[in-house]
Scaffold this motif. Structure first.
Motif, PDB file in Angstrom:
ATOM      1  N   ASP A  17       0.837  -1.207   0.000  1.00  0.00           N
ATOM      2  CA  ASP A  17       0.000   0.000   0.000  1.00  0.00           C
ATOM      3  C   ASP A  17       0.870   1.255   0.000  1.00  0.00           C
ATOM      4  OD1 ASP A  17       0.808   0.474   2.660  1.00  0.00           O
ATOM      5  OD2 ASP A  17      -1.081  -0.198   3.519  1.00  0.00           O
ATOM      6  N   ASN A  47     -10.288  -1.091  -2.136  1.00  0.00           N
ATOM      7  CA  ASN A  47     -10.015  -0.259  -3.308  1.00  0.00           C
ATOM      8  C   ASN A  47      -8.926   0.751  -2.977  1.00  0.00           C
ATOM      9  OD1 ASN A  47     -12.042  -1.604  -4.607  1.00  0.00           O
ATOM     10  ND2 ASN A  47     -13.518   0.065  -4.505  1.00  0.00           N
ATOM     11  N   GLY A  48      -8.097   1.044  -3.958  1.00  0.00           N
ATOM     12  CA  GLY A  48      -7.034   2.018  -3.759  1.00  0.00           C
ATOM     13  C   GLY A  48      -5.879   1.789  -4.707  1.00  0.00           C
TER      14      GLY A  48
END
Length: 68
Positions: A17, A47-48
């Motif tokens: 991330d 989501n991302g």
């Protein structure tokens, strides 16, 4: 995910991330020279935007992945 290895080596494939936390380890094992295709299930990841990281010996690849 599709890639070629030109050298036998321990290979780590991860999704990371934006804070640098590993959110999914896709593989972590010794791989031989060859062509590899992975079907990666990311349904459990929010989501991302993520970085796909492949480390194999001296080879290092970073790519961006966006999950909507």
């Amino acid at each position: 995910l599709e890639f070629d290895l030109i050298q036998n080596n321990n290979t780590v494939i991860e999704m990371v991330d934006l804070l640098g936390n590993v959110v999914k380890t896709i593989d972590n094992q010794y791989l031989s020279v060859g062509h590899y295709i992975y079907n990666v299930n990311i349904i459990d990841i929010p989501n991302g935007m993520y970085t796909l990281r492949i480390i194999s010996g001296n080879f290092f690849f970073n790519g961006s992945v966006v999950k909507n």
